[in-house]
Motif scaffolding. Structure first.
Motif, short mmCIF file in Angstrom:
data_model
loop_
_atom_site.label_atom_id
_atom_site.label_comp_id
_atom_site.label_asym_id
_atom_site.label_seq_id
_atom_site.Cartn_x
_atom_site.Cartn_y
_atom_site.Cartn_z
N ALA A 1 0.84 -1.21 0.00
CA ALA A 1 0.00 0.00 0.00
C ALA A 1 0.87 1.25 0.00
CB ALA A 1 -0.93 0.00 1.21
N GLN A 2 1.94 1.23 0.78
CA GLN A 2 2.83 2.38 0.83
C GLN A 2 3.51 2.59 -0.53
OE1 GLN A 2 6.07 2.13 3.63
NE2 GLN A 2 6.26 4.34 3.71
N ALA A 3 3.95 1.53 -1.15
CA ALA A 3 4.59 1.64 -2.47
C ALA A 3 3.61 2.18 -3.51
CB ALA A 3 5.14 0.28 -2.90
N THR A 4 2.36 1.73 -3.44
CA THR A 4 1.35 2.20 -4.39
C THR A 4 1.07 3.68 -4.20
OG1 THR A 4 0.33 0.02 -4.50
CG2 THR A 4 -1.04 1.88 -5.16
N THR A 5 0.90 4.12 -2.96
CA THR A 5 0.62 5.53 -2.73
C THR A 5 1.84 6.39 -3.05
OG1 THR A 5 1.10 5.30 -0.36
CG2 THR A 5 -1.21 5.16 -1.04
N ASP A 6 3.03 5.86 -2.81
CA ASP A 6 4.24 6.60 -3.18
C ASP A 6 4.31 6.79 -4.70
OD1 ASP A 6 4.94 6.80 -0.53
OD2 ASP A 6 6.67 5.44 -0.66
N ARG A 7 3.99 5.74 -5.45
CA ARG A 7 3.98 5.86 -6.93
C ARG A 7 2.94 6.90 -7.36
NH1 ARG A 7 4.86 0.38 -6.58
NH2 ARG A 7 2.66 -0.13 -6.78
N GLN A 8 1.78 6.90 -6.72
CA GLN A 8 0.75 7.89 -7.06
C GLN A 8 1.26 9.30 -6.81
OE1 GLN A 8 -2.45 6.63 -4.53
NE2 GLN A 8 -3.32 5.25 -6.06
N THR A 9 1.92 9.50 -5.69
CA THR A 9 2.43 10.82 -5.35
C THR A 9 3.53 11.24 -6.32
OG1 THR A 9 1.85 10.51 -3.03
CG2 THR A 9 3.52 12.18 -3.51
N ASP B 1 2.20 10.13 6.25
CA ASP B 1 3.58 9.70 6.47
C ASP B 1 4.49 10.07 5.30
OD1 ASP B 1 2.31 7.73 4.85
OD2 ASP B 1 3.86 6.27 5.40
N GLN B 2 3.92 10.47 4.19
CA GLN B 2 4.74 10.87 3.05
C GLN B 2 5.45 12.19 3.30
OE1 GLN B 2 1.83 10.60 -0.13
NE2 GLN B 2 2.85 8.76 -0.88
N ARG B 3 4.92 13.00 4.20
CA ARG B 3 5.58 14.27 4.53
C ARG B 3 6.97 14.00 5.12
NH1 ARG B 3 1.63 16.99 3.03
NH2 ARG B 3 -0.44 17.13 3.82
N ASP B 4 7.10 12.89 5.86
CA ASP B 4 8.40 12.53 6.43
C ASP B 4 9.38 12.10 5.35
OD1 ASP B 4 7.30 12.96 8.94
OD2 ASP B 4 6.77 10.85 9.21
N ARG B 5 8.87 11.64 4.22
CA ARG B 5 9.71 11.15 3.12
C ARG B 5 9.63 12.07 1.90
NH1 ARG B 5 7.31 6.97 1.37
NH2 ARG B 5 5.51 7.01 2.69
N LYS B 6 9.24 13.31 2.12
CA LYS B 6 9.03 14.26 1.03
C LYS B 6 10.27 14.40 0.14
CE LYS B 6 8.94 18.75 1.46
NZ LYS B 6 8.69 20.16 1.61
N ALA B 7 11.42 14.56 0.74
CA ALA B 7 12.65 14.74 -0.05
C ALA B 7 12.90 13.53 -0.94
CB ALA B 7 13.84 15.00 0.87
N GLU B 8 12.68 12.36 -0.41
CA GLU B 8 12.87 11.12 -1.17
C GLU B 8 11.88 11.03 -2.34
OE1 GLU B 8 11.68 6.58 -0.02
OE2 GLU B 8 12.77 7.73 1.47
N LEU B 9 10.63 11.39 -2.10
CA LEU B 9 9.60 11.33 -3.14
C LEU B 9 9.86 12.39 -4.22
CD1 LEU B 9 6.53 10.80 -0.80
CD2 LEU B 9 7.59 9.09 -2.29
#
Length: 122
Positions: A31-39, A83-91
Motif C-alpha cells: 500500500a505504501q509503495a502504491t501511494t508513493d507511486r501515485q504521489t 507519512d509521506q511528509r516525512d519522506r518528502k525529499a525522497e519522493l
C-alpha cells in the motif's frame, strides 16, 4: 498449573501476533509503495509547463534550492498519506529523476543550454 496456563496463553498470543504481523506487513508495504507511486506520478504530471521550464532553468544553473521549491509548491496537492511528509525529499527526488528522463523536459534543458551558449558568445 497456573504457570502452565499463563505460558500457554503467552505462546498463543505470540503466535497470533506473529501471524497478524506477517499478514499486515506485506499489505502495508504494498500500500505504501502504491501511494508513493501515485504521489511521484502526481509530482511529475501536475507540474505546469512554466514549472517545468523553471525547474529546467534552475537545474542548468545548479540552483537546486529553487528547483526543490517548485516541487514543494506541488507536493501538498499530491501527497496521499500523512507519512509521506516525512519522506518528502525522497519522493521529490524520485519525481526529479523521472522528470529528468522525460523527452520534452530534456529538450527544454537543451534549449536553455543553447540559449546560454549563444548569450555567452556575444
Amino acid at each position: 498449573m497456573r504457570i502452565i496456563k499463563w505460558v500457554g496463553v503467552g505462546v498463543v498470543a505470540a503466535i497470533v501476533v506473529g501471524v497478524v504481523a506477517t499478514w499486515v506487513a506485506p499489505n502495508f508495504d504494498e500500500a505504501q509503495a502504491t501511494t508513493d507511486r501515485q504521489t511521484i506520478d502526481c509530482l511529475t504530471v501536475h507540474l505546469s509547463r512554466s514549472d517545468r521550464a523553471d525547474i529546467a532553468r534552475f537545474a542548468d544553473k545548479n540552483d537546486y534550492d529553487s528547483l526543490w521549491h517548485v516541487f514543494d509548491r506541488v507536493f501538498p496537492d499530491c501527497a496521499v498519506r500523512g507519512d509521506q511528509r516525512d519522506r518528502k525529499a525522497e519522493l521529490e527526488a524520485a519525481a526529479w529523476r523521472i522528470l529528468s528522463s522525460d523527452r520534452d523536459f530534456t529538450r527544454m534543458r537543451e534549449a536553455n543550454a543553447a540559449l546560454a551558449a549563444s548569450a555567452a558568445a556575444h
